[in-house]
Design a protein around this motif. Structure first.
Motif, PDB file in Angstrom:
ATOM      1  N   ASP A  92       8.798   4.644  -9.164  1.00 42.27           N
ATOM      2  CA  ASP A  92       7.850   4.734 -10.288  1.00 42.27           C
ATOM      3  C   ASP A  92       7.792   3.408 -11.036  1.00 42.27           C
ATOM      4  O   ASP A  92       6.714   2.914 -11.370  1.00 42.27           O
ATOM      5  N   LYS A 133       1.715  -3.269 -10.637  1.00 37.38           N
ATOM      6  CA  LYS A 133       0.411  -3.214 -11.299  1.00 37.38           C
ATOM      7  C   LYS A 133       0.371  -4.202 -12.470  1.00 37.38           C
ATOM      8  O   LYS A 133      -0.530  -5.040 -12.552  1.00 37.38           O
ATOM      9  N   GLN A 155      13.100   8.085  -6.962  1.00 35.46           N
ATOM     10  CA  GLN A 155      11.846   8.281  -7.690  1.00 35.46           C
ATOM     11  C   GLN A 155      11.758   7.321  -8.872  1.00 35.46           C
ATOM     12  O   GLN A 155      10.725   6.706  -9.118  1.00 35.46           O
ATOM     13  N   ASP A 167       0.844  -1.195   0.000  1.00 41.43           N
ATOM     14  CA  ASP A 167       0.000   0.000   0.000  1.00 41.43           C
ATOM     15  C   ASP A 167       0.882   1.248   0.000  1.00 41.43           C
ATOM     16  O   ASP A 167       2.110   1.148  -0.070  1.00 41.43           O
ATOM     17  N   GLU A 168       0.266   2.391   0.098  1.00 40.00           N
ATOM     18  CA  GLU A 168       1.011   3.653   0.066  1.00 40.00           C
ATOM     19  C   GLU A 168       2.057   3.733   1.173  1.00 40.00           C
ATOM     20  O   GLU A 168       3.134   4.288   0.972  1.00 40.00           O
ATOM     21  N   ASP A 169       1.730   3.173   2.323  1.00 42.24           N
ATOM     22  CA  ASP A 169       2.683   3.194   3.437  1.00 42.24           C
ATOM     23  C   ASP A 169       3.984   2.517   3.049  1.00 42.24           C
ATOM     24  O   ASP A 169       5.073   3.009   3.346  1.00 42.24           O
ATOM     25  N   TYR A 213       5.237   2.104   0.046  1.00 41.89           N
ATOM     26  CA  TYR A 213       5.995   2.929  -0.902  1.00 41.89           C
ATOM     27  C   TYR A 213       6.677   4.106  -0.199  1.00 41.89           C
ATOM     28  O   TYR A 213       7.790   4.485  -0.523  1.00 41.89           O
ATOM     29  N   GLU A 214       5.960   4.662   0.767  1.00 43.13           N
ATOM     30  CA  GLU A 214       6.547   5.794   1.501  1.00 43.13           C
ATOM     31  C   GLU A 214       7.757   5.373   2.318  1.00 43.13           C
ATOM     32  O   GLU A 214       8.782   6.060   2.352  1.00 43.13           O
ATOM     33  N   GLU A 215       7.624   4.228   2.958  1.00 46.49           N
ATOM     34  CA  GLU A 215       8.759   3.736   3.758  1.00 46.49           C
ATOM     35  C   GLU A 215       9.939   3.357   2.866  1.00 46.49           C
ATOM     36  O   GLU A 215      11.096   3.581   3.214  1.00 46.49           O
ATOM     37  N   GLU A 266      10.603   4.763   0.065  1.00 45.12           N
ATOM     38  CA  GLU A 266      11.195   6.037  -0.354  1.00 45.12           C
ATOM     39  C   GLU A 266      12.184   6.535   0.697  1.00 45.12           C
ATOM     40  O   GLU A 266      13.326   6.896   0.374  1.00 45.12           O
ATOM     41  N   ARG A 323       6.089   0.670  -8.892  1.00 45.02           N
ATOM     42  CA  ARG A 323       4.612   0.784  -8.916  1.00 45.02           C
ATOM     43  C   ARG A 323       4.056   0.197 -10.211  1.00 45.02           C
ATOM     44  O   ARG A 323       3.082  -0.544 -10.212  1.00 45.02           O
TER      45      ARG A 323
END
Ligand SMILES: Nc1nc2c(ncn2[C@@H]2O[C@H](COP(=O)(O)OP(=O)(O)O)[C@@H](O)[C@H]2O)c(=O)[nH]1
Ligand SMILES: [Mg+2]
Length: 387
Positions: A144, A151, A140, A118-120, A122-124, A126, A147
């Motif tokens: 990218d 998918k 980045q 989930d977004e969490d 990806y944030e971690e 990063e 992600r």
């Protein structure tokens, strides 16, 4: 992992233009045919050197190196030579590389343990990539692509995402992978630059030993004329290891380099490595001096230096990128050596270099011993970070 160096196959080709004044005929007892028959053996046009005609000395260069004073410095701790199998050597190299990059590796790996995609996550990821010195752009780029891949491939579990990230890292780092090819020129002239303490002289010592193991004769130029101790350290090391070191008491590094190239040609050595004093890219006059050294090497031998290496301390963080750019702008680098990936180095800097200024990384170092310097492999590096 490919072998330590790539060797050019001996073939009947016209050597690149060599200054006629110093071209040395094959010694009477030289047997180029015999050498050519042995695959992997390097062609040696020139004989042992003692009877080679002397090269014209540049006006400002003394003909002989001054006698060295006793100096007990070592370029790197000598290790007892013990035959190890290739598999054993590779295992121990991988474990040292993994240990060196353990911090980043555990930061990244922990994120995937039982994680939801989930977004969490990806944030971690990063944050972890930024903390590893990968920099904004490479971080980045990797995220990218990750992600998109998640998918497209409909990846559902964290372990599969980790494998996907590892694949993307390999793809990003692959262009940096390039073996140093020996035997292209006689001699192959290499110039080594970098900031103070990056590991230039140590790397030269290690490379010289590895080259000797690959049947290469080596000559060094003690181009760090700033510090007397640096010169003497190299000379004592050279004596111990049967490597000729060209040095001058007083210090014009360009003259030392020129002298070394001339001497290398006259002696018929395979590789000439020119050490230089450490300098910061912001010290513009010292960067000009480096350019001069490079130019003067070119006067000693057409197309030389054939390799211009920048040695970088792997702990330098994002500043390493600034170093690559500045030294590349000044010298048109042909390769990098990244040392000290065994300390607090985080490893991500290679991703930043790959995105921003992809100069090939010939070797990486994870310690002070000879076998701690090995060719860079994208697969191994990604395995150490995300294996
Ligand atoms: N831990 C570690 N130390 C290294 C490595 N490479 C070089 N060094 C050490 O870094 C210090 C500076 O090296 P030196 O070759 O003198 O740097 P120079 O100023 O660039 O010539 C020395 O103590 C080396 O032993 C490495 O890969 N790992
Ligand atoms: Mg040095």
């Amino acid at each position: 992992m490919f072998s330590f160096f790539k060797k050019k196959k001996p073939e009947a080709e016209t050597p690149a233009a060599v200054e006629p004044a110093v071209q040395t005929p094959p010694a009477a007892d030289a047997q180029p045919e015999a050498a050519a028959e042995q695959p992997g053996f390097l062609r040696r046009l020139f004989g042992g050197g003692e009877d080679a005609p002397a090269a014209p000395a540049p006006a400002e260069a003394p003909a002989e190196a001054p006698a060295s004073v006793a100096y007990e410095g070592q370029l790197f701790p000598e290790t007892a030579e013990r035959p190890v199998s290739e598999a054993e050597a590779k295992r121990s190299w991988m474990s040292r590389l993994k240990a060196g990059l353990a911090k980043t590796s555990s930061n990244l790996s922990l994120l995937f343990v039982g994680a939801r995609i989930d977004e969490d996550l990806y944030e971690e990821l990063e944050s972890a990539l930024l903390m590893s010195d990968a920099g904004m752009d490479a971080t980045q780029f990797l995220l990218d692509n990750l992600r998109r891949k998640v998918k497209e491939d409909k990846l559902l579990d964290a372990a599969a995402v980790k494998v996907a990230l590892k694949g993307l890292l390999v793809d990003l780092l692959r262009p940096l992978e390039k073996p140093l090819e020996l035997g292209r020129h006689e001699p192959l002239v290499m110039m080594i630059a970098g900031v103070n303490g990056a590991g230039k002289t140590t790397t030269i010592g290690k490379l010289a030993k590895h080259m000797q193991r690959h049947e290469q004769s080596v000559l060094l130029a003690a181009g760090d004329t700033f510090r007397a101790a640096a010169r003497e350290q190299l000379m004592v090391w050279g004596q111990r290891n049967n490597v000729t070191v060209i040095s001058q008491q007083s210090g014009d590094p360009a003259a030392v380099a020129f002298d070394a190239v001339q001497s290398g040609k006259a002696r018929g050595v395979d590789v000439v490595m020119v050490d230089t004093a450490g300098r910061l890219p912001t010290q513009l006059h010292l960067m000009e001096e480096l350019k001069k050294i490079k130019r003067v090497i070119g006067k000693g031998m057409e197309d030389a230096p054939h390799e211009v290496l920048l040695v970088i301390d792997g702990n330098t963080g994002q500043n390493a990128l600034a170093q690559v750019k500045a030294f590349d702008d000044a010298l048109q680098l042909t390769g990098l050596v990244i040392t000290k990936l065994d300390g607090t180095a985080k490893g991500g800097i290679l991703a930043a270099i790959a995105r921003t200024r992809p100069v090939p990384v010939y070797f990486i170092g994870v310690g002070e011993k000879l076998e701690d310097l090995q060719p860079f492999s994208a697969d191994e590096f990604a395995e150490a970070l995300l294996g």
